[in-house]
Design a protein around this motif. Structure first.
Motif, PDB file in Angstrom:
ATOM      1  N   GLY A  64       0.836  -1.177  -0.039  1.00 15.44           N
ATOM      2  CA  GLY A  64       0.309  -0.526  -0.363  1.00 15.44           C
ATOM      3  C   GLY A  64       0.811   0.997   0.241  1.00 15.44           C
ATOM      4  O   GLY A  64       0.094   2.582  -0.520  1.00 15.44           O
ATOM      5  N   ALA A  65       1.848   1.185   0.412  1.00 16.93           N
ATOM      6  CA  ALA A  65       3.304   2.196  -0.042  1.00 16.93           C
ATOM      7  C   ALA A  65       3.230   3.022  -1.073  1.00 16.93           C
ATOM      8  O   ALA A  65       2.342   2.479  -2.336  1.00 16.93           O
ATOM      9  N   ASP A  66       3.097   4.710  -1.084  1.00 14.05           N
ATOM     10  CA  ASP A  66       2.196   5.222  -2.599  1.00 14.05           C
ATOM     11  C   ASP A  66       3.643   6.232  -3.094  1.00 14.05           C
ATOM     12  O   ASP A  66       4.581   6.282  -1.740  1.00 14.05           O
ATOM     13  N   SER A  67       3.393   5.702  -4.341  1.00 15.27           N
ATOM     14  CA  SER A  67       4.523   6.112  -5.376  1.00 15.27           C
ATOM     15  C   SER A  67       4.977   7.577  -4.853  1.00 15.27           C
ATOM     16  O   SER A  67       5.618   8.709  -5.653  1.00 15.27           O
ATOM     17  N   GLY A  68       3.647   8.593  -5.395  1.00 12.12           N
ATOM     18  CA  GLY A  68       3.577   9.891  -5.596  1.00 12.12           C
ATOM     19  C   GLY A  68       4.250   9.784  -6.672  1.00 12.12           C
ATOM     20  O   GLY A  68       4.189   8.778  -7.547  1.00 12.12           O
ATOM     21  N   ASP A  69       3.960  10.849  -7.099  1.00 13.84           N
ATOM     22  CA  ASP A  69       3.686  11.298  -9.397  1.00 13.84           C
ATOM     23  C   ASP A  69       5.287  11.263  -9.240  1.00 13.84           C
ATOM     24  O   ASP A  69       6.253  11.706  -8.914  1.00 13.84           O
ATOM     25  N   ILE A  70       5.872   9.988  -9.906  1.00 13.47           N
ATOM     26  CA  ILE A  70       6.987   9.794 -10.494  1.00 13.47           C
ATOM     27  C   ILE A  70       6.833  10.603 -11.685  1.00 13.47           C
ATOM     28  O   ILE A  70       8.809  10.671 -11.839  1.00 13.47           O
ATOM     29  N   SER A  71       6.594  11.155 -12.732  1.00 11.46           N
ATOM     30  CA  SER A  71       7.022  11.290 -13.636  1.00 11.46           C
ATOM     31  C   SER A  71       6.576  13.040 -13.660  1.00 11.46           C
ATOM     32  O   SER A  71       6.036  13.750 -13.535  1.00 11.46           O
ATOM     33  N   GLU A  72       7.545  13.739 -13.898  1.00 13.89           N
ATOM     34  CA  GLU A  72       7.907  15.377 -14.010  1.00 13.89           C
ATOM     35  C   GLU A  72       7.585  16.285 -15.429  1.00 13.89           C
ATOM     36  O   GLU A  72       7.778  15.065 -16.114  1.00 13.89           O
ATOM     37  N   ASP A  73       7.229  16.863 -15.019  1.00 10.80           N
ATOM     38  CA  ASP A  73       6.907  17.829 -16.003  1.00 10.80           C
ATOM     39  C   ASP A  73       8.131  17.907 -17.245  1.00 10.80           C
ATOM     40  O   ASP A  73       9.114  17.810 -16.676  1.00 10.80           O
ATOM     41  N   TYR A  74       8.087  18.418 -18.334  1.00 10.75           N
ATOM     42  CA  TYR A  74       9.040  18.988 -19.498  1.00 10.75           C
ATOM     43  C   TYR A  74       7.844  19.764 -20.698  1.00 10.75           C
ATOM     44  O   TYR A  74       7.181  19.523 -20.406  1.00 10.75           O
ATOM     45  N   SER A  75       9.627  20.189 -21.285  1.00 14.40           N
ATOM     46  CA  SER A  75       9.275  21.038 -22.323  1.00 14.40           C
ATOM     47  C   SER A  75      10.015  20.425 -23.673  1.00 14.40           C
ATOM     48  O   SER A  75      10.730  19.322 -23.344  1.00 14.40           O
ATOM     49  N   GLN A  76       9.235  20.641 -24.451  1.00 17.57           N
ATOM     50  CA  GLN A  76      10.305  20.530 -26.347  1.00 17.57           C
ATOM     51  C   GLN A  76      10.005  21.043 -27.156  1.00 17.57           C
ATOM     52  O   GLN A  76       9.168  22.233 -27.398  1.00 17.57           O
ATOM     53  N   LEU A  77      11.160  21.425 -27.508  1.00 23.25           N
ATOM     54  CA  LEU A  77      11.027  22.203 -28.648  1.00 23.25           C
ATOM     55  C   LEU A  77      11.714  21.397 -29.929  1.00 23.25           C
ATOM     56  O   LEU A  77      12.312  20.558 -30.061  1.00 23.25           O
ATOM     57  N   SER A  78      11.213  21.692 -30.819  1.00 22.11           N
ATOM     58  CA  SER A  78      11.846  21.673 -32.546  1.00 22.11           C
ATOM     59  C   SER A  78      12.018  22.486 -33.371  1.00 22.11           C
ATOM     60  O   SER A  78      10.798  23.784 -32.902  1.00 22.11           O
ATOM     61  N   PHE A  79      12.525  22.421 -35.040  1.00 24.28           N
ATOM     62  CA  PHE A  79      12.765  23.680 -35.368  1.00 24.28           C
ATOM     63  C   PHE A  79      12.648  22.569 -36.939  1.00 24.28           C
ATOM     64  O   PHE A  79      12.860  21.768 -37.010  1.00 24.28           O
TER      65      PHE A  79
END
Length: 384
Positions: free
Chosen positions: A66-81
């Motif tokens: 029952g241990a909770d992982s918490g939110d493991i995925s961090e926000d991120y940004s993407q750039l392209s050209f």
């Protein structure tokens, strides 16, 4: 009609977190090859996933069921050209810079217990960073038929620190693959079908690994990882005045992707650090509408089926479904497109290391359910 398509294309680009299996973050499109005249585009995306789970078996003191992982995925940004230049009436050159693969996993910040299979409170973290450069030439081989191909360079590096005090960081490697494809067009009804193949790209990494189980001081090792081959079918057609139907089907050979550093693999019962049992097939469908000379919009839907089985602890997701909207504003030769998408991430179970199960394989460690993400994207495009 090109304004309508831009709205949909920008939305698909900006939300690639939920549009591809494995660690793919940018599913490359060849749509810029078919822009009128010379063309330039800049894309920015922001993705905010929320992925969490609960522990299904005890994994040592302070790491109960029952241990909770918490939110493991961090926000991120993407750039392209992207840049496209007409060299002649039949020959065009295109350059694309993107971030093809990536990962940002962090069990350490919100974990209530020593989740992630941990017997210490440190949790686990992992990052993958990459930059890709693709150079393409297209040739109008016959009426309504275009062939294209080119070279793709990918530069990649990664780091991981696991709960059992194992750590690894790689060298930064640049390696090469190729792209080939063909397209059929019927301009009078805004119809086009393009089939594109991207070859695999293999990196030979030098890594620095360290571990307390087994006890190994920082040691330089070597291993290889292949960014897999893919096939993408893109299509569009006018279905009414100022209305465009568009979509894509993308297959990626993720079953060939494997990260297996030398020392990690030598641990008792350790599987690969990251691998995938199945390939992915991702579907996207959109409907675009031009409201007037200045404004157009689009709605899109995406789907990637779950493969079942166990997911990796550093990527505990399995398939997704998504919906999105986008709008384009045209000002002379400039088009500005903004879009948002909401993603329902597929449930996944992760497998317990053999050290936690007395050598019994196939035991669930974590159950990750009811996870979601949202993404926003902005494209600025200029025809000249």
């Amino acid at each position: 009609m090109k304004n309508v398509l831009t709205a949909g294309a920008a939305l698909l680009l900006s939300t690639s977190i939920a549009s591809a299996g494995g660690v793919e973050r940018s599913a490359p499109s060849v749509a810029l090859l078919f822009e009128e005249g010379n063309y330039l585009e800049l894309n920015f995306g922001f993705i905010a996933p929320e992925v969490s789970g609960t522990q299904a078996i005890p994994a040592g003191p302070g790491s109960p069921v029952g241990a909770d992982s918490g939110d493991i995925s961090e926000d991120y940004s993407q750039l392209s050209f992207g840049y496209k230049n007409d060299l002649t009436d039949q020959l065009a050159l295109a350059l694309i810079i993107d971030q093809p693969i990536g990962a940002d996993v962090n069990y350490s910040e919100d974990t209530n217990y020593a989740y992630g299979g941990g017997v210490s409170g440190l949790g686990s973290t992992a990052t993958i960073d990459s930059v890709g450069l693709t150079a393409l030439l297209s040739y109008e081989a016959a009426e309504n038929i275009t062939v294209y191909g080119g070279v793709r360079a990918i530069q990649t590096s990664g780091e991981v620190a696991l709960f059992n005090t194992y750590s690894m960081s790689t060298s930064t490697e640049t390696d090469y693959g190729y792209v080939v494809g063909a397209a059929w067009e019927r301009p009078e009804i805004a119809a086009r079908v393009a089939l594109t193949y991207h070859s695999e790209v293999t990196h030979d990494f030098t890594a620095t690994e360290a571990s307390l189980s087994p006890a190994v001081p920082p040691t330089d090792t070597e291993f290889s990882t292949t960014i897999p081959q893919s096939v993408t079918l893109e299509g569009q057609t006018g279905v009414a005045a100022d209305t465009l139907l568009f979509g894509s089907i993308r297959w990626v050979d993720w079953s060939e992707f494997d990260i297996s550093p030398t020392i990690f693999g030598s641990g008792a019962g350790n599987p690969s650090l990251v691998d995938y049992e199945d390939d992915s097939v991702t579907y996207n469908l959109g409907l675009g509408r031009r409201f007037n000379d200045d404004w157009s919009g689009a709605v899109t839907a995406g789907y990637e089926a779950a493969n079942g089985g166990f997911a990796g602890n550093l990527g505990p997701t399995d398939g997704n479904t998504s919906l999105g909207v986008a709008v384009t504003r045209t000002i002379d030769a400039v088009r500005i497109t903004g879009g948002v998408r909401y993603i329902w991430i597929g449930d996944a179970d992760t497998e317990a290391p053999l050290a936690f199960t007395g050598g019994t394989p196939g035991v669930t460690l974590g159950e990750f359910e009811d996870n979601t993400a949202w993404a926003a994207g902005l494209r600025i495009a200029y025809n000249f």
